[in-house]
Design an enzyme around this catalytic site. Sequence first.
Site, PDB file in Angstrom:
ATOM      1  N   GLY A   1       0.795  -1.229   0.000  1.00  0.00           N
ATOM      2  CA  GLY A   1       0.000   0.000   0.000  1.00  0.00           C
ATOM      3  C   GLY A   1       0.825   1.275   0.000  1.00  0.00           C
ATOM      4  O   GLY A   1       0.285   2.358   0.212  1.00  0.00           O
TER       5      GLY A   1
ATOM      6  N   ASP B   1      -1.154   7.777  -7.343  1.00  0.00           N
ATOM      7  CA  ASP B   1       0.171   7.283  -6.977  1.00  0.00           C
ATOM      8  C   ASP B   1       1.257   7.816  -7.902  1.00  0.00           C
ATOM      9  O   ASP B   1       2.335   8.230  -7.447  1.00  0.00           O
ATOM     10  CB  ASP B   1       0.177   5.749  -7.007  1.00  0.00           C
ATOM     11  CG  ASP B   1      -0.857   5.176  -6.053  1.00  0.00           C
ATOM     12  OD1 ASP B   1      -1.360   5.926  -5.201  1.00  0.00           O
ATOM     13  OD2 ASP B   1      -1.147   3.978  -6.175  1.00  0.00           O
TER      14      ASP B   1
ATOM     15  N   SER C   1       2.689   2.091  -2.660  1.00  0.00           N
ATOM     16  CA  SER C   1       2.825   2.483  -4.056  1.00  0.00           C
ATOM     17  C   SER C   1       4.165   2.114  -4.677  1.00  0.00           C
ATOM     18  O   SER C   1       4.711   2.850  -5.498  1.00  0.00           O
ATOM     19  CB  SER C   1       2.594   3.999  -4.145  1.00  0.00           C
ATOM     20  OG  SER C   1       2.391   4.373  -5.442  1.00  0.00           O
ATOM     21  N   SER C   2       4.666   0.945  -4.296  1.00  0.00           N
ATOM     22  CA  SER C   2       5.901   0.486  -4.926  1.00  0.00           C
ATOM     23  C   SER C   2       5.683   0.261  -6.425  1.00  0.00           C
ATOM     24  O   SER C   2       6.582   0.504  -7.236  1.00  0.00           O
ATOM     25  CB  SER C   2       6.404  -0.802  -4.262  1.00  0.00           C
ATOM     26  OG  SER C   2       5.420  -1.798  -4.334  1.00  0.00           O
TER      27      SER C   2
HETATM   28  C1  GLA Z   1      -4.131   2.355  -5.165  1.00  0.00           C
HETATM   29  C2  GLA Z   1      -4.390   3.034  -6.506  1.00  0.00           C
HETATM   30  C3  GLA Z   1      -4.737   4.501  -6.308  1.00  0.00           C
HETATM   31  C4  GLA Z   1      -5.855   4.672  -5.278  1.00  0.00           C
HETATM   32  C5  GLA Z   1      -5.558   3.874  -4.011  1.00  0.00           C
HETATM   33  C6  GLA Z   1      -6.697   3.883  -3.021  1.00  0.00           C
HETATM   34  O1  GLA Z   1      -2.988   2.882  -4.571  1.00  0.00           O
HETATM   35  O2  GLA Z   1      -3.258   2.932  -7.334  1.00  0.00           O
HETATM   36  O3  GLA Z   1      -5.079   5.079  -7.540  1.00  0.00           O
HETATM   37  O4  GLA Z   1      -7.092   4.332  -5.818  1.00  0.00           O
HETATM   38  O5  GLA Z   1      -5.243   2.534  -4.295  1.00  0.00           O
HETATM   39  O6  GLA Z   1      -6.951   5.162  -2.551  1.00  0.00           O
END
Ligand code: GLA
Length: 393
Positions: A125, A172, A127-128
């Site tokens: 969670g 992200d 964003s790797s």
């Molecule tokens: C992931 C997705 C984002 C966003 C989040 C939840 O990180 O890549 O675009 O939707 O989940 O907020």
Amino acid sequence: MSGCADLRSAFAAAFGRRPAGVMQAPGRVNLIGEHIDYNGFGVLPMAIDRGIAAAWRPRQDRRVVLRSLQGYAPRELELEPPIAPYGPGDWGNYMKAAAQGLLDRGLALRGAEMLVDASLPQSAGLSSSSALVVLSALVLLEAAGCSMPRVELASLLAEAEKYVGTQGGGMDQAASLLGRAGHALRIDFRPLRAEPLPFFADHVVVVANSLVRAPKAETAGYNSRASECRRAAAAAARSLGLAADPQPLLADLLGAAAPDAIVAAAPRELLPRVRHVLNEAARVDAACDALRACDAAAFGRLMDESHASCRDDYEISCPALERLVAIAREAGAIGARLTGAGFGGCAIALARRADAPALLAGLAAGFYRGLEPARVAEALFVVEPADGAGPAA
Ligand code: GLA
């Protein structure tokens, strides 16, 4: 992650030549605004001082050679569209997503060699995945001697990442490209824009990994939420007589109807999803106000409310995340919530800088007891708001 100098020597050892440079792309924590970017609403993440880096070098041909210091299998691909994906979840797909996206834009790319390392937990969670897409794109652009405005690149890569099979929003990629040290980023969409807001100087964000893997490209949860929202928006639009656009986003309805009316017009079984999205969008606005007013207590309350909504209305929490946020609050956090796509991954907690050691100790004792200290350090750490992706010094 190895330092820059180590990454350069590891590249020389792996490829037999010195790298041309080292590129880095940060991960992010989402402070508030979960699962609403793909509904067209603004979000409030910050890029963090952990991410993905690569020593790289251009090639004369159109071949990309990828190696990892983290045990992922080497990957090689040709920059010839259409680029067929590897299997779901394969790390090489993030490079392929960036390459296909840039080729679709008509850029004449050249090959490159890359040795990749990460200081971010994966499938957690933070964003790797998008950091790897951003990093890959920046290396490909640099190798080809091309450049592109950051906001344009962020929009392009948000679309391009759908190549891996996730129907994500644009948060992200934008956070990784547009981050600014010391600042959170208010990010809005259609068109993409980012406003840096100074983060509380005397507070920190603590990240705590639930150790429940949440690979959104390999599991159905993330995409199922996105499609539920699209279905709810289309049905609510029809029942409110706003059916001009056959595929509206929930944000499109807000101009024409009040939040309560939209929630009431949603199909019964999707009502809690819509309620989460609309309430969370309002919380993002309130959180930006709290940042501007340096009101960390109000910000923390909004984080707590966001977490409850993610758990009860959006159903993206899990028992390990619940334990983490409960322990964090007991150990002195001003607010705590899951961050990112959920279903596992990390929680974040806001604390006064002076209280961070007690919070870390409380989480270490309450959640990670029995784990080796090195593994605890990988799972539990303080993050600072960082600059966006670019060449590393
Ligand atoms: C992931 C997705 C984002 C966003 C989040 C939840 O990180 O890549 O675009 O939707 O989940 O907020």
